[in-house]
Design a protein around this motif. Structure first.
Motif, PDB file in Angstrom:
ATOM      1  N   TYR A  21      -2.094   6.773 -10.621  1.00 39.46           N
ATOM      2  CA  TYR A  21      -2.529   6.619  -9.222  1.00 39.46           C
ATOM      3  C   TYR A  21      -3.692   5.652  -9.066  1.00 39.46           C
ATOM      4  CZ  TYR A  21       0.518  10.334  -7.530  1.00 39.46           C
ATOM      5  OH  TYR A  21       1.622  11.078  -7.164  1.00 39.46           O
ATOM      6  N   SER A  27       2.783   1.171  -6.904  1.00 38.48           N
ATOM      7  CA  SER A  27       3.276   1.196  -5.534  1.00 38.48           C
ATOM      8  C   SER A  27       4.104   2.479  -5.435  1.00 38.48           C
ATOM      9  CB  SER A  27       4.126  -0.048  -5.285  1.00 38.48           C
ATOM     10  OG  SER A  27       4.671   0.008  -4.002  1.00 38.48           O
ATOM     11  N   TYR A  29       5.658   4.361  -3.402  1.00 36.31           N
ATOM     12  CA  TYR A  29       6.940   4.541  -2.731  1.00 36.31           C
ATOM     13  C   TYR A  29       8.057   3.704  -3.353  1.00 36.31           C
ATOM     14  CZ  TYR A  29       3.923   6.983   0.577  1.00 36.31           C
ATOM     15  OH  TYR A  29       3.004   7.836   1.138  1.00 36.31           O
ATOM     16  N   GLN A  37       6.926  10.148   4.149  1.00 36.92           N
ATOM     17  CA  GLN A  37       7.003   8.698   4.143  1.00 36.92           C
ATOM     18  C   GLN A  37       7.601   8.109   5.404  1.00 36.92           C
ATOM     19  OE1 GLN A  37       8.917   6.981   0.838  1.00 36.92           O
ATOM     20  NE2 GLN A  37       8.483   4.908   1.496  1.00 36.92           N
ATOM     21  N   GLU A  72      -0.275   6.138   0.587  1.00 38.62           N
ATOM     22  CA  GLU A  72      -0.492   4.873   1.291  1.00 38.62           C
ATOM     23  C   GLU A  72      -0.631   5.095   2.797  1.00 38.62           C
ATOM     24  OE1 GLU A  72       2.406   2.080  -0.244  1.00 38.62           O
ATOM     25  OE2 GLU A  72       1.859   2.611  -2.295  1.00 38.62           O
ATOM     26  N   MET A 109      -5.246   3.564  -3.478  1.00 38.92           N
ATOM     27  CA  MET A 109      -4.513   4.315  -2.449  1.00 38.92           C
ATOM     28  C   MET A 109      -5.301   4.318  -1.146  1.00 38.92           C
ATOM     29  SD  MET A 109      -1.685   5.484  -3.560  1.00 38.92           S
ATOM     30  CE  MET A 109      -1.126   4.933  -5.139  1.00 38.92           C
ATOM     31  N   LYS A 112      -5.122   0.970   0.562  1.00 41.05           N
ATOM     32  CA  LYS A 112      -3.800   0.718   1.175  1.00 41.05           C
ATOM     33  C   LYS A 112      -3.641   1.533   2.455  1.00 41.05           C
ATOM     34  CE  LYS A 112      -1.326  -0.444  -3.036  1.00 41.05           C
ATOM     35  NZ  LYS A 112      -0.409  -0.014  -4.054  1.00 41.05           N
ATOM     36  N   ALA A 113      -4.080   2.800   2.381  1.00 42.66           N
ATOM     37  CA  ALA A 113      -3.962   3.664   3.569  1.00 42.66           C
ATOM     38  C   ALA A 113      -4.806   3.104   4.702  1.00 42.66           C
ATOM     39  CB  ALA A 113      -4.404   5.087   3.219  1.00 42.66           C
ATOM     40  N   ARG A 116      -3.204   0.010   6.217  1.00 41.27           N
ATOM     41  CA  ARG A 116      -2.021   0.348   7.016  1.00 41.27           C
ATOM     42  C   ARG A 116      -2.412   0.983   8.349  1.00 41.27           C
ATOM     43  NH1 ARG A 116       3.084   4.066   5.088  1.00 41.27           N
ATOM     44  NH2 ARG A 116       4.361   3.646   6.904  1.00 41.27           N
TER      45      ARG A 116
END
Ligand SMILES: C[S@@+](CC[C@H](N)C(=O)[O-])C[C@H]1O[C@@H](n2cnc3c(N)ncnc32)[C@H](O)[C@@H]1O
Length: 355
Positions: A21, A27, A29, A37, A72, A109, A112-113, A116
């Motif tokens: 992680y 990645s 997913y 998701q 993410e 992580m 990325k979250a 997004r």
């Protein structure tokens, strides 16, 4: 390559999952798909609407929400999007009153979250926090109105035991996930752990998710007096979960995704531990939880394809597991769709914790 020496599952999980992680190249997913998701999935929709109903009954100036193990950002995005939708429908403004904290031990992580969620217009509402569930540090917020978590606790180090007749064994694993039983004195378990292992069927490998228990207890102590802690994960709770023959159960209890290992949650152990600490818990299949909000969430197409896709982390080790025949749901009517479009959803549970 030859399989390496045997180790307790907790040692493998701590080593592998942290490396997996925390790697910037992971990645998640690409390796598995979680129930969260699909950003507008049934589960996130139900959870956002449950919170909306709770907020109607608990008017406050602001609301503190914490999510742990954020991936993410799919689970947060679904929740924030749905809450805004519920606000529009009801003329409320709860979404703008939220302080939403995303906590995870992986900086990639969290980044990325954050990216997004900012891209989707929620950047102003969120905070990210580096936080390890196995060594939990204090939050600057002392209490949360809602703590939510999807598929974190099944990734935390756990150990596995099995009873054969009157004898206890520890189940250790090699690097190829092959289990081997090693005799263990009953005194190695706590009294309540031993009672549980004695009460459950013999010959079934049973996880004792101690790191998950400790993290859940820690988080539960950070609930506001009327707060709720929603845990979504897969594992076992009901007698009928043991319908799977022991040899198949034992081969599919721990699953690998790329290099990451995940294990079923023993919801019986978790709910008993929380009850011992005087927390109230309720465990129900996720399908039952989501069913309550079926009408309000039916503006989203609940296609069989989406539901199947969202389940696949439990389904096994992706392609590898299917090939190996280790997927726990093999041979069961796991993917059957009922008349109303909600599918059978064995092994996916929602556990609610209240102070
Ligand atoms: C299976 S993913 C789930 C992601 C997201 N909740 C979802 O449903 O898509 C597990 C998440 O938990 C995080 N995680 C794993 N072990 C952790 C630990 N010890 N402390 C905090 N976060 C952890 C991982 O970095 C990852 O973001």
């Amino acid at each position: 390559m030859a399989a390496s020496k045997l180790k307790p599952l907790s040692a493998w999980m701590a080593e592998r999952n942290s490396a997996y992680y925390k790697s910037a190249s992971t990645s998640i997913y690409d390796d598995f798909e979680t129930y969260a998701q699909s950003p507008k999935g049934l589960l996130t929709c139900a959870n956002a609407n449950a919170f909306h109903q709770w907020a109607l009954l608990h008017p406050q100036d602001s609301y503190n929400v914490l999510e742990t193990g954020v991936g993410e950002g799919a689970f947060a995005l679904g929740f924030l999007t749905e809450l805004a939708e519920a606000d529009r429908e009801h003329g409320t403004q709860f979404s703008s009153m939220l302080r939403y904290t995303l906590a995870d031990f992986s900086i990639p992580m969290l980044e990325k979250a954050k990216t997004r969620l900012a891209r989707e217009g929620f950047g102003g509402q969120i905070e990210i926090l580096e936080w390890d569930a196995t060594h939990p540090t204090e939050f600057s917020n002392s209490s949360f109105d809602l703590i939510r978590c999807n598929e974190l606790f099944s990734d935390l180090p756990a150990d596995v035991y099995v009873r054969s007749g009157e004898d206890l064994f520890s189940v250790n694993y090699d690097s190829d996930l092959q289990p081997q039983q090693v005799p263990l004195p009953w005194e190695a378990l706590s009294r309540s752990e031993a009672d549980l292992v004695r009460a459950l069927p013999a010959d079934y490998h049973l996880p004792i998710n101690r790191a998950a228990k400790n993290a859940i207890l820690f988080l539960s102590h950070h609930l506001a007096p009327e707060g709720r802690f929603d845990i979504f994960d897969y594992g076992f709770y009901r007698a009928e979960d043991f319908v799977i023959p022991a040899d198949m159960w034992n081969l599919s209890l721990v699953r690998e995704f790329n290099s990451q290992w995940t294990v079923d949650l023993n919801f019986l152990y978790l709910s008993a531990s929380l009850a011992e600490a005087k927390f109230r818990t309720r465990v129900e299949p996720q399908a039952e939880y989501a069913e309550i909000y079926r009408d309000v969430c039916s503006r989203q197409p609940v296609s069989k394809k989406n539901m199947q896709k969202e389940k696949s982390k439990k389904d096994g080790k992706g392609e590898k597991a299917k090939k190996d025949g280790k997927a726990k749901n093999q041979g069961l009517d796991y993917d059957e769709e009922s008349e109303d479009g909600v599918e059978e959803d064995d092994f996916f549970y929602h556990m609610e914790v209240q102070p």
